[in-house]
Design an enzyme around this catalytic site. Structure first.
Site, mmCIF file in Angstrom:
data_model
loop_
_atom_site.group_PDB
_atom_site.id
_atom_site.type_symbol
_atom_site.label_atom_id
_atom_site.label_comp_id
_atom_site.label_asym_id
_atom_site.label_seq_id
_atom_site.Cartn_x
_atom_site.Cartn_y
_atom_site.Cartn_z
ATOM 1 N N CYS A 155 0.818 -1.230 0.000
ATOM 2 C CA CYS A 155 0.000 0.000 0.000
ATOM 3 C C CYS A 155 0.845 1.271 0.000
ATOM 4 C CB CYS A 155 -0.927 0.011 1.206
ATOM 5 S SG CYS A 155 -1.974 -1.421 1.255
ATOM 6 N N HIS B 17 -4.018 6.987 1.123
ATOM 7 C CA HIS B 17 -4.184 5.668 0.511
ATOM 8 C C HIS B 17 -5.587 5.211 0.871
ATOM 9 C CE1 HIS B 17 -4.209 1.479 -0.159
ATOM 10 N NE2 HIS B 17 -4.057 1.154 1.107
ATOM 11 N N ASN C 285 -9.982 -0.925 -2.458
ATOM 12 C CA ASN C 285 -8.580 -0.641 -2.130
ATOM 13 C C ASN C 285 -7.709 -1.181 -3.263
ATOM 14 O OD1 ASN C 285 -5.952 -0.801 -1.127
ATOM 15 N ND2 ASN C 285 -6.576 -1.443 0.925
HETATM 16 O O1 UT7 Z 1 -4.648 -1.266 2.690
HETATM 17 C C1 UT7 Z 1 -3.832 -1.927 3.591
HETATM 18 C C2 UT7 Z 1 -4.223 -1.725 4.960
HETATM 19 N N1 UT7 Z 1 -5.479 -2.432 5.244
HETATM 20 C C3 UT7 Z 1 -6.324 -1.899 6.058
HETATM 21 O O2 UT7 Z 1 -6.103 -0.800 6.494
HETATM 22 C C4 UT7 Z 1 -7.535 -2.699 6.474
HETATM 23 C C5 UT7 Z 1 -7.825 -2.461 7.935
HETATM 24 N N2 UT7 Z 1 -8.929 -3.259 8.440
HETATM 25 C C6 UT7 Z 1 -10.200 -3.123 8.034
HETATM 26 O O3 UT7 Z 1 -10.479 -2.361 7.143
HETATM 27 C C7 UT7 Z 1 -11.262 -3.893 8.769
HETATM 28 O O4 UT7 Z 1 -10.679 -4.597 9.847
HETATM 29 C C8 UT7 Z 1 -12.041 -4.900 7.862
HETATM 30 C C9 UT7 Z 1 -12.965 -4.137 6.926
HETATM 31 C C10 UT7 Z 1 -11.104 -5.773 7.095
HETATM 32 C C11 UT7 Z 1 -12.924 -5.810 8.717
HETATM 33 O O5 UT7 Z 1 -13.806 -5.051 9.490
HETATM 34 P P1 UT7 Z 1 -13.926 -5.314 11.061
HETATM 35 O O6 UT7 Z 1 -14.940 -4.390 11.555
HETATM 36 O O7 UT7 Z 1 -12.546 -5.219 11.663
HETATM 37 O O8 UT7 Z 1 -14.475 -6.777 11.118
HETATM 38 P P2 UT7 Z 1 -13.834 -8.087 11.779
HETATM 39 O O9 UT7 Z 1 -12.709 -8.614 10.971
HETATM 40 O O10 UT7 Z 1 -13.612 -7.835 13.238
HETATM 41 O O11 UT7 Z 1 -15.037 -9.086 11.667
HETATM 42 C C12 UT7 Z 1 -16.303 -8.845 12.349
HETATM 43 C C13 UT7 Z 1 -17.274 -9.927 11.922
HETATM 44 C C14 UT7 Z 1 -16.709 -11.340 12.043
HETATM 45 O O12 UT7 Z 1 -17.781 -12.201 12.425
HETATM 46 P P3 UT7 Z 1 -17.964 -12.673 13.945
HETATM 47 O O13 UT7 Z 1 -16.679 -13.355 14.296
HETATM 48 O O14 UT7 Z 1 -18.174 -11.410 14.721
HETATM 49 O O15 UT7 Z 1 -19.141 -13.556 13.863
HETATM 50 C C15 UT7 Z 1 -16.266 -11.671 10.628
HETATM 51 O O16 UT7 Z 1 -16.287 -13.059 10.376
HETATM 52 O O17 UT7 Z 1 -17.606 -9.761 10.538
HETATM 53 C C16 UT7 Z 1 -17.338 -10.977 9.819
HETATM 54 N N3 UT7 Z 1 -16.910 -10.646 8.475
HETATM 55 C C17 UT7 Z 1 -17.779 -10.447 7.468
HETATM 56 N N4 UT7 Z 1 -19.123 -10.519 7.419
HETATM 57 C C18 UT7 Z 1 -19.690 -10.245 6.226
HETATM 58 C C19 UT7 Z 1 -15.659 -10.451 8.031
HETATM 59 N N5 UT7 Z 1 -15.677 -10.125 6.716
HETATM 60 C C20 UT7 Z 1 -16.998 -10.119 6.348
HETATM 61 C C21 UT7 Z 1 -17.659 -9.861 5.139
HETATM 62 N N6 UT7 Z 1 -18.995 -9.931 5.124
HETATM 63 N N7 UT7 Z 1 -16.994 -9.515 4.021
#
Ligand code: UT7
Length: 356
Positions: free
Chosen positions: A116, A283, A313
């Site tokens: 990134c 970014h 992204n």
């Molecule tokens: O560009 C490089 C740098 N990258 C970043 O800066 C990314 C930084 N991180 C993020 O943007 C976020 O962490 C994400 C968008 C990737 C994820 O969002 P989050 O709010 O941190 O969600 P999480 O990973 O904590 O997951 C929450 C829940 C989980 O379910 P349970 O365990 O609570 O039942 C995941 O399994 O959401 C679930 N989940 C989804 N549900 C529907 C994870 N991905 C998805 C999805 N659709 N695509």
């Protein structure tokens, strides 16, 4: 000493639009979840076997060269930032040289592997070459085709829904114009978290990274086989281990700290307040990250450009695409102070301040 200016800029994204709704055909996700957590509404996917990071980059570069008013043969250095190269080797720099039809072999080609932050790293490298007088026309591109290497099952949904394909390019030249050009660039890294956002296999790690990760993974290596053959195993393929991994929450927490830190570091150096920023191009990692950083720096909506809604992204391509869109929309004008910043896998992060 001359400064470095952006003499031309262009971007190109594939025609194919993939909506959040379309992704629900392949994995358990929803338009609501994706928009709420990331702000992304749709992304672009390359046409398979036709569009690659190199071909997308060539289209963006052609626009940037035309806007800079130089011919392709005048390019004396190519810098190509990507994490999704056409080939493992050689890098995309030389492929772009060929794709553009540059016959000048005095033109060097460098590949940047900073994910990134690739564009920011490339910009800083180019800036040093221009200021030292070594090169006069550097073509810097960031281009990605993520869609080829994502896990479209529910297991990969946290990563897959975020990424999209595209390319952005700039032509960098020296300028003697008072006060104009790149004022400063800052680069940072912290390798302690290399495995928090990574694409490990296939690779030459031979399981080395396991000591840096919580979970043990069985890749199906034969430890007695000391003559190779472990770069890719059948087990990796069968178990779906050939995809990117991200600890999203961990990355998120770091990102929201490092973006403002690097912006403040740069502003302090040039002794300007955040209110002096006319346009902040972050970014495009996640709209929530951008909004958090915007609030922290007390920037108005007019001072920040977000287009992750349309493209997702695009890692190394995201800043040049966003910068080009903002410029095309008349939001980056002569004399404006533009701040760019990136954070990502590595971890690596950095930024640049540019007087347009
Ligand atoms: O560009 C490089 C740098 N990258 C970043 O800066 C990314 C930084 N991180 C993020 O943007 C976020 O962490 C994400 C968008 C990737 C994820 O969002 P989050 O709010 O941190 O969600 P999480 O990973 O904590 O997951 C929450 C829940 C989980 O379910 P349970 O365990 O609570 O039942 C995941 O399994 O959401 C679930 N989940 C989804 N549900 C529907 C994870 N991905 C998805 C999805 N659709 N695509």
């Amino acid at each position: 000493m001359p400064r470095t200016k952006i003499a031309g800029i262009g971007f190109h994204v594939p025609e194919r639009v993939v909506t959040n709704e379309e992704l629900t055909q392949w994995m358990e996700t929803s338009n609501e979840w994706i928009i709420e957590r990331t702000g992304i509404e749709e992304r672009r996917y390359a046409k398979k076997y036709v569009e690659t990071p190199t071909t997308l980059a060539a289209k963006a570069a052609t626009i940037a060269l035309e806007r800079a008013g130089i011919s392709k043969e005048e390019v004396d250095f190519i810098i190509f930032a990507t994490l999704s190269p056409d080939y493992y080797f050689p890098g995309c720099g030389v492929l772009l040289q060929r794709e553009l039809g540059i016959t000048n072999t005095s033109c060097g080609a460098l590949d940047i592997r900073n994910q990134c932050s690739g564009f920011v790293y490339g910009l800083s490298v180019a800036d040093q070459f221009i200021k030292s007088g070594m090169y006069k026309n550097i073509l810097l591109v960031g281009a990605e085709v993520h869609s080829m290497g994502l896990d479209y099952t529910t297991q990969g949904r946290n990563v897959t829904v975020i990424f999209g394909d595209g390319a952005g390019a700039v032509v960098l030249q020296p300028t003697e114009e008072e006060g104009k050009g790149i004022l400063t660039t800052k680069l940072h890294s912290n390798g302690d978290y290399a495995e928090k956002l990574c694409f490990i296999s296939p690779g030459s790690h031979c399981g080395y990274h396991q000591s840096h990760q919580d979970a043990e993974v069985d890749y199906g290596f034969d430890p007695d086989l000391d003559l190779g053959g472990m770069f890719i195993t059948q087990k990796m393929v069968d178990d779906g281990l050939l995809y990117p991994y991200m600890d999203g929450q961990f990355v998120f927490k770091f990102a929201v700290q490092k973006f403002p830190e690097v912006i403040k570091e740069m502003l302090e150096e040039v002794q300007l307040p955040t209110s002096a920023i006319n346009m902040f191009i972050p970014h495009q990692a996640n709209l929530r990250i951008t909004q958090f950083v915007q609030r922290l720096l007390r920037l108005s909506d007019d001072q920040v450009w977000s287009n992750i809604q349309k493209y997702g992204n695009t890692t190394a391509a995201s800043i040049p695409i966003a910068l080009c869109e903002a410029w095309e929309a008349g939001k980056v004008k002569d004399g404006d102070l533009v701040a760019i910043a990136a954070f990502g896998s590595g971890f690596t992060w950095g930024g640049a301040l540019i007087r347009w």
